[in-house]
Design a protein around this motif. Structure first.
Motif, PDB file in Angstrom:
ATOM      1  N   PRO A 297      -8.170  16.394   9.087  1.00 38.43           N
ATOM      2  CA  PRO A 297      -9.053  17.056   8.117  1.00 38.43           C
ATOM      3  C   PRO A 297      -9.972  16.033   7.457  1.00 38.43           C
ATOM      4  N   GLN A 298     -11.164  16.490   7.099  1.00 41.02           N
ATOM      5  CA  GLN A 298     -12.143  15.589   6.503  1.00 41.02           C
ATOM      6  C   GLN A 298     -12.110  15.656   4.977  1.00 41.02           C
ATOM      7  N   PRO A 299     -12.211  14.510   4.319  1.00 39.93           N
ATOM      8  CA  PRO A 299     -12.209  14.509   2.858  1.00 39.93           C
ATOM      9  C   PRO A 299     -13.506  15.065   2.289  1.00 39.93           C
ATOM     10  N   LYS A 300     -13.437  15.469   1.029  1.00 44.06           N
ATOM     11  CA  LYS A 300     -14.616  15.927   0.304  1.00 44.06           C
ATOM     12  C   LYS A 300     -15.189  14.762  -0.507  1.00 44.06           C
TER      13      LYS A 300
ATOM     14  N   TYR B  56      -9.462  16.449  -0.842  1.00 39.40           N
ATOM     15  CA  TYR B  56      -9.539  17.229   0.390  1.00 39.40           C
ATOM     16  C   TYR B  56      -9.597  18.707   0.020  1.00 39.40           C
ATOM     17  N   ASP B  57      -9.980  19.542   0.988  1.00 39.00           N
ATOM     18  CA  ASP B  57      -9.911  20.979   0.742  1.00 39.00           C
ATOM     19  C   ASP B  57      -8.626  21.533   1.361  1.00 39.00           C
ATOM     20  N   GLU B  58      -8.492  22.849   1.382  1.00 38.80           N
ATOM     21  CA  GLU B  58      -7.230  23.463   1.806  1.00 38.80           C
ATOM     22  C   GLU B  58      -6.943  23.306   3.296  1.00 38.80           C
ATOM     23  N   LYS B  59      -7.906  22.822   4.076  1.00 38.55           N
ATOM     24  CA  LYS B  59      -7.631  22.552   5.488  1.00 38.55           C
ATOM     25  C   LYS B  59      -6.581  21.460   5.658  1.00 38.55           C
ATOM     26  N   ALA B  60      -6.388  20.651   4.620  1.00 39.16           N
ATOM     27  CA  ALA B  60      -5.379  19.591   4.697  1.00 39.16           C
ATOM     28  C   ALA B  60      -3.965  20.118   4.512  1.00 39.16           C
ATOM     29  N   LEU B  61      -3.832  21.339   3.966  1.00 40.35           N
ATOM     30  CA  LEU B  61      -2.508  21.890   3.711  1.00 40.35           C
ATOM     31  C   LEU B  61      -1.723  22.032   5.009  1.00 40.35           C
ATOM     32  N   GLY B  62      -0.562  21.428   5.059  1.00 35.58           N
ATOM     33  CA  GLY B  62       0.299  21.544   6.222  1.00 35.58           C
ATOM     34  C   GLY B  62      -0.169  20.790   7.444  1.00 35.58           C
ATOM     35  N   ALA B  63      -1.234  19.998   7.328  1.00 28.57           N
ATOM     36  CA  ALA B  63      -1.722  19.229   8.476  1.00 28.57           C
ATOM     37  C   ALA B  63      -0.663  18.220   8.913  1.00 28.57           C
ATOM     38  N   ALA B  64      -0.494  18.088  10.224  1.00 30.16           N
ATOM     39  CA  ALA B  64       0.494  17.133  10.730  1.00 30.16           C
ATOM     40  C   ALA B  64       0.091  15.702  10.414  1.00 30.16           C
ATOM     41  N   HIS B  65      -1.218  15.435  10.449  1.00 31.69           N
ATOM     42  CA  HIS B  65      -1.696  14.075  10.214  1.00 31.69           C
ATOM     43  C   HIS B  65      -2.981  14.113   9.389  1.00 31.69           C
ATOM     44  N   VAL B  66      -3.017  13.328   8.352  1.00 27.45           N
ATOM     45  CA  VAL B  66      -4.255  13.001   7.650  1.00 27.45           C
ATOM     46  C   VAL B  66      -4.436  11.499   7.856  1.00 27.45           C
ATOM     47  N   VAL B  67      -5.507  11.133   8.558  1.00 28.97           N
ATOM     48  CA  VAL B  67      -5.591   9.779   9.108  1.00 28.97           C
ATOM     49  C   VAL B  67      -6.899   9.101   8.711  1.00 28.97           C
TER      50      VAL B  67
ATOM     51  N   GLY C  37     -14.901   7.432  -1.500  1.00 32.95           N
ATOM     52  CA  GLY C  37     -14.439   6.568  -0.421  1.00 32.95           C
ATOM     53  C   GLY C  37     -14.490   5.088  -0.708  1.00 32.95           C
ATOM     54  N   HIS C  38     -15.048   4.701  -1.851  1.00 33.11           N
ATOM     55  CA  HIS C  38     -15.047   3.281  -2.236  1.00 33.11           C
ATOM     56  C   HIS C  38     -14.825   3.183  -3.736  1.00 33.11           C
ATOM     57  N   VAL C  39     -13.890   2.325  -4.140  1.00 28.34           N
ATOM     58  CA  VAL C  39     -13.618   2.127  -5.563  1.00 28.34           C
ATOM     59  C   VAL C  39     -13.436   0.648  -5.845  1.00 28.34           C
TER      60      VAL C  39
ATOM     61  N   VAL D 224       0.843  -1.201   0.000  1.00 28.35           N
ATOM     62  CA  VAL D 224       0.000   0.000   0.000  1.00 28.35           C
ATOM     63  C   VAL D 224       0.877   1.248   0.000  1.00 28.35           C
ATOM     64  N   SER D 225       0.508   2.230  -0.816  1.00 26.79           N
ATOM     65  CA  SER D 225       1.181   3.526  -0.808  1.00 26.79           C
ATOM     66  C   SER D 225       0.135   4.623  -0.698  1.00 26.79           C
ATOM     67  N   ALA D 226       0.516   5.738  -0.080  1.00 21.37           N
ATOM     68  CA  ALA D 226      -0.370   6.895   0.055  1.00 21.37           C
ATOM     69  C   ALA D 226       0.441   8.144  -0.254  1.00 21.37           C
ATOM     70  N   THR D 227       0.082   8.837  -1.319  1.00 27.01           N
ATOM     71  CA  THR D 227       0.790  10.038  -1.753  1.00 27.01           C
ATOM     72  C   THR D 227      -0.230  11.122  -2.091  1.00 27.01           C
ATOM     73  N   TRP D 228       0.267  12.339  -2.281  1.00 23.59           N
ATOM     74  CA  TRP D 228      -0.614  13.454  -2.619  1.00 23.59           C
ATOM     75  C   TRP D 228      -0.476  13.830  -4.088  1.00 23.59           C
ATOM     76  N   ASP D 229      -1.601  14.074  -4.721  1.00 25.28           N
ATOM     77  CA  ASP D 229      -1.664  14.678  -6.046  1.00 25.28           C
ATOM     78  C   ASP D 229      -2.414  15.991  -5.858  1.00 25.28           C
ATOM     79  N   GLU D 230      -1.655  17.062  -5.621  1.00 25.28           N
ATOM     80  CA  GLU D 230      -2.218  18.348  -5.213  1.00 25.28           C
ATOM     81  C   GLU D 230      -3.042  18.137  -3.935  1.00 25.28           C
ATOM     82  N   LEU D 231      -4.359  18.353  -3.973  1.00 19.06           N
ATOM     83  CA  LEU D 231      -5.170  18.198  -2.765  1.00 19.06           C
ATOM     84  C   LEU D 231      -5.931  16.870  -2.738  1.00 19.06           C
ATOM     85  N   ALA D 232      -5.473  15.912  -3.483  1.00 19.11           N
ATOM     86  CA  ALA D 232      -6.108  14.590  -3.484  1.00 19.11           C
ATOM     87  C   ALA D 232      -5.146  13.563  -2.901  1.00 19.11           C
TER      88      ALA D 232
END
Length: 313
Positions: free
Chosen positions: A254-257, A274-285, A263-265, A224-232
């Motif tokens: 922060p909560q996803p949009k 996500y929205d801009e509240k995720a920017l710089g967040a210490a944890h997205v969990v 949330g299911h694929v 499993v990998s988790a990376t950011w593509d801009e705000l996704a």
């Protein structure tokens, strides 16, 4: 017409939130106030101000019991207890992040001096979508909530302590009703050098831990990998047939949009905006539950820093 349908969905969603929110607040209005008593030195928790209400409507649909993994707890060490919340057919209770409506199961512990209850080890819930674009995270049937219990080395081996508290819940079907139960669980203390003896419930603990999410550092999570593509947040898993994401609650992350859709694929990659509240967040969990092509299931705790830079047009 489109605006009318959207307004109707929002109205239904708001009505559901109000109905379920006020129902859960009724629990706190009826339960004893927080206790300010000094803790007992005889292994007893502080006494309650008043008994837990026995006539809450949700008590008819939920039964609660406490179990321990071992017959004793180690002085100067940590053992485990669990609360089983058993729900009648056709009803459900809620995960730590209840979603758009409902309220999570809450345990308000009352323990003697020198005893500390750690964070709940939650199993993974089910997604529960309702009309009005409402998405909740629920448990049906039986759910086991495991808690670490740390005992001070100052408590003498041979002492018997009582772990007490209140379990509170909102249980829902076509309607939602609050419930609560008082718990009192006596258990002995052994020397830290003494091996613990398993209870008949030890198998339950082992089975439940097998359903819990593993950290990304676990070798089994390397797929499993988790990376950011801009705000996704992009989660990929080699060999995945389907993937479902369960975000932790809002005060943790922060909560996803658009989580109802994203949330299911079906497939090996999911992209969660996500929205801009995720920017710089210490944890997205959150937890991703992966069904692999061979039918096996892997659950991984995703815990990554938020994206560092704002999106530029």
């Amino acid at each position: 017409m489109h605006q009318d349908r959207t307004g109707a969905r929002r109205c239904r969603c708001w009505n559901a939130l109000l109905t379920r929110g006020f129902a859960f607040l009724a629990v706190f209005a009826l339960l004893p106030a927080p206790m300010g008593f000094s803790q007992s030195t005889k292994g007893e928790p502080p006494a309650a101000v008043s008994p837990v209400p026995k006539n809450l409507p949700g008590n008819a649909y939920v039964k609660v019991r406490v179990m321990s993994e071992e017959t004793t707890l180690p002085a100067g060490g940590t053992g485990y207890i669990a609360i089983q919340v058993k729900v009648v057919d056709g009803w459900h209770v809620y995960w730590r992040n209840n979603g758009d409506s409902g309220a999570p199961v809450v345990v308000d512990w009352r323990v003697p001096e020198g005893v500390t209850i750690g964070e709940c080890q939650w199993p993974v819930p089910k997604r529960y979508a309702q009309p009005g674009d409402i998405l909740d995270y629920i448990f049906e049937g039986s759910v086991i909530l495991i808690f670490p219990v740390t005992v001070s080395a100052d408590i003498a081996p041979g002492t018997e302590i009582t772990i007490g508290g209140y379990v509170q819940w909102l249980v829902c079907s076509d309607v939602c009703v609050p419930g609560a139960a008082e718990i009192r669980f006596p258990i002995g203390i052994r020397s830290a050098s003494e091996s613990g003896k398993q209870t008949p419930f030890a198998k339950v603990f082992a089975e439940e831990r097998g359903q819990h999410p593993i950290p990304m550092t676990d070798p089994a999570a390397k797929i499993v990998s988790a990376t950011w593509d801009e705000l996704a947040l992009v989660i990929r898993c080699e060999g995945a047939k389907s993937m479902t994401f369960f975000p932790y609650e809002a005060f943790v992350t922060p909560q996803p949009k658009e989580i109802l859709k994203s949330g299911h694929v079906e497939g090996a990659e999911m992209k969660i905006p996500y929205d801009e509240k995720a920017l710089g967040a210490a944890h997205v969990v959150g937890v991703v539950e992966i069904t692999k092509s061979d039918g096996s299931i892997v659950r991984v705790l995703i815990d990554v820093p938020g994206p560092e830079k704002a999106v530029t047009e």
